[in-house]
Design a protein around this motif. Structure first.
Motif: not given
Length: 632
Positions: A207, A225, A243, A246, A265, A274-276, A293-294, A296
């Motif tokens: 991640d 990232v 970013l 965020l 996003h 991604v889910s953040a 935390t991003l 994928d």
């Protein structure tokens, strides 16, 4: 091992250091290099290979400036060393005013020392060792008649011919310096371990991980990232600029101190979705920054596929193919042709047939003949489990959903069969409540674990099987019509064994070989003409019953030969006698049981199965009675 460098200014101190090292309790962990070096020689030594360096006076000061990253332990003077040396100087030279010259830092209680020893003491601390000679001259000008100090000061005092006593380092001071060095190195090693551990975690993570300080500057980011951001460096840049999607949530987390997750996003440049998740970092009750935390989502889907694949490798695979279906009859050949066509479709299939006709064998063959053959094959007998347990097996559950749940919850069979086939055997036995939940999964292609509030998408083909008529069950209100329409799209009827002609002999020989091989016995001779008795047997249990008969025959055969008599014993083992009912036939044809039996055989053309049915008795009972009357 702890690697230490000991720098001492004169040989006598070298011997004292070695003696202390020999007596130190940590000597087995210490690899010490003791070198005698003057102040001007110290800069020439390379200390990078050591964990810590212990040195005196100006040598220690030089090394701290030259190697700030390496612990430099100063071999300081103890109060006892100073008092002892001043007392020695006064006694030896009858001094009235003694100068203390060296790089000792601040010395306290000088006035008290002067009073105790009844002499005046003056401290001179030059900034550089090159200034020592000038400092000695200043001390002489100020009326000092003796000097105490280190090894470098002794050379300047000797040049100006003023009495001098060296402040020697005692064993206690050396011992304390060693302890400090060992403790310092251990603390540094622990810090390095923690640092490397966190660094490894951050950079080994699949991640994306960011740390943004309270001012909104990105202080830590891993390679994931950077890859998400088209390999543009984000380090030490504002989050708002790099970013922006965020930034607003980041500010909310800073204010509230509460974690926020589930932000979605898509990076337009890399087409990564991604889910953040944003988590505040709280130190001393103050928020010092936020960890972002991003995840994928594409990677998560691939990981899910790998997990399902591993589950498949652990046993969720179909073993049989159409080539494993033993037959020579046309009726089964036509059934296989039909099943092959159905296999290439994505429609749900229902397999109808009596108990023991090989419904799961066909289900596995259909799976292996389909485009889903590389996916899992998951089978469950719906009649084998009570309603509540069947639901938890099919749909799974979350931890704490009910008493006895396993830690972390459990994946249901629909999830395990994702991308493959789910075989529901004895589908006609499930309750109406479970039918309703099953219908929803088939309609929505989504499953919700018991006790959960979210749904999971599944891609599953359903093959169901039953030995009961689904049509009759729906008419009786025991099976939902809408579910029947979902399951009964493509239907395969498996004919019973008694309708498969010569397949019964072929299957008997195959099953007999399996039993003989399993029991490690020699294969018996077979009177092939005796196999004709198999055609008169009804085989209500079909192939499953034939397997038992083959096993029975392999045990009953005498002298390694399977005869007609042996087969009849295997087909009709002794059982409780069943009387022929007092039917109207008795009254019509007399009271003789023997006459009735032979009349029934004549009526049925010698077919014992039909005769037994006509008489209302079991086939095995008829055979025993025939045996009794034939022997008379």
């Amino acid at each position: 091992m702890i690697r230490l460098l000991f720098i001492v200014p004169y040989p006598e101190l070298e011997e004292r250091v070695k003696a202390v090292l020999e007596m130190h309790p940590e000597k087995d962990r210490i690899a010490a290099d003791v070198q005698v070096l003057t102040v001007d020689e110290t800069p020439l030594i390379h200390v990078a290979e050591y964990d810590a360096v212990i040195a005196r006076g100006y040598s220690a000061l030089q090394l701290k400036t030259m190697y700030p990253q390496i612990p430099i332990i100063k071999l300081s003077m103890s109060g006892y060393d100073v008092i002892r040396t001043i007392s020695e100087c006064k006694k030896k030279f009858q001094s009235k005013k003694i100068a203390i010259c060296g790089f000792f830092g601040k010395l306290y209680e000088v006035d008290t020392i002067s009073q105790l020893l009844d002499c005046e003491v003056e401290i001179f601390t030059p900034e550089h060792y090159q200034d020592l000679e000038e400092t000695i001259c200043l001390a002489i000008q100020m009326g000092c008649d003796a000097v105490v100090g280190g090894y470098t000061a002794s050379m300047s005092a000797q040049k100006h011919q003023i009495p001098f006593c060296m402040i020697s380092t005692g064993e206690d001071t050396i011992f304390q310096a060693l302890n400090e060095a060992v403790q310092t190195v251990e603390e540094i090693q622990k810090e390095r371990l923690v640092s490397e551990m966190y660094k490894t975690i951050i950079y080994a993570s699949k991640d994306g991980i960011l740390f943004v300080d309270a001012q909104g500057m990105i202080q830590v980011r891993n390679h994931v990232v950077r890859a998400m951001n088209d390999n543009v460096s984000l380090l030490h840049r504002p989050l708002r600029e790099c970013l922006p999607f965020l930034y607003r949530t980041f500010q909310e987390v800073l204010k509230s101190g509460q974690e926020v997750s589930g932000l979605i996003h898509e990076f337009s440049d890399t087409h990564i979705t991604v889910s953040a998740a944003l988590t505040p970092v709280i130190v001393n009750q103050m928020i010092s920054g936020v960890v972002i935390t991003l995840m994928d989502i594409t990677h998560i889907q691939k990981l899910e596929k790998q997990i399902r694949s591993r589950l498949s490798e652990k046993g969720l695979r179909a073993k049989y193919t159409f080539a494993d279906i033993i037959h020579e009859s046309g009726v089964i050949e036509n059934t296989i042709d039909q099943a092959r066509k159905y296999a290439m479709s994505e429609s749900n299939i229902i397999i109808v047939g009596e108990t023991g006709t090989g419904k799961e064998l066909f289900a596995q063959s259909i799976h292996n003949g389909s485009t889903r053959k590389n996916g899992p094959f998951v089978a469950i007998n719906c009649a084998a489990l009570p309603e509540n347990l069947l639901e938890s097996e099919l749909f799974g559950y979350v931890e704490g959903a009910f008493t006895g749940t396993v830690r972390g919850g459990k994946m249901g069979l629909f999830e395990q069969a994702h991308g493959g086939t789910l075989f529901l055997d004895e589908i006609g036995e499930i309750s109406l409540s479970t039918q309703t939940k099953l219908l929803r999964v088939l309609q929505e292609r989504e499953v919700r674990r018991i006790g959960d509030n979210k749904v999971i998408s599944v891609d599953v083909r359903i093959i169901s099987a039953t030995n009961r008529s689904i049509t009759q069950l729906t008419e009786q209100g025991k099976f939902r019509k809408d579910l029947a329409y979902r399951l009964d799209v493509l239907r395969i009827f498996l004919p019973p064994l008694r309708q498969r002609g010569s397949d019964v002999e072929l299957l008997f020989l195959h099953l007999l070989k399996q039993q003989i091989r399993a029991n490690n016995r020699p294969f018996p001779e077979i009177d092939m003409s005796s196999l004709s008795v198999l055609h008169d047997y009804p085989f209500t249990g079909n192939i499953r019953e034939l397997r038992n008969i083959a096993e029975r025959a392999s045990v009953l055969c005498s002298q390694g030969v399977i005869t007609r008599e042996c087969l009849l014993q295997a087909l009709y083992p002794p059982d409780l006698d069943t009387d022929i009912p007092a039917a109207p036939l008795h009254a019509k044809h007399g009271n003789s049981e023997k006459e009735m039996i032979f009349w029934a055989l004549e009526e049925c053309g010698g077919n014992q199965s039909k005769a037994a049915k006509l008489l209302g008795i079991d086939r095995s009972t008829l055979w025993r009675k025939l045996k009794k009357y034939s022997s008379k």
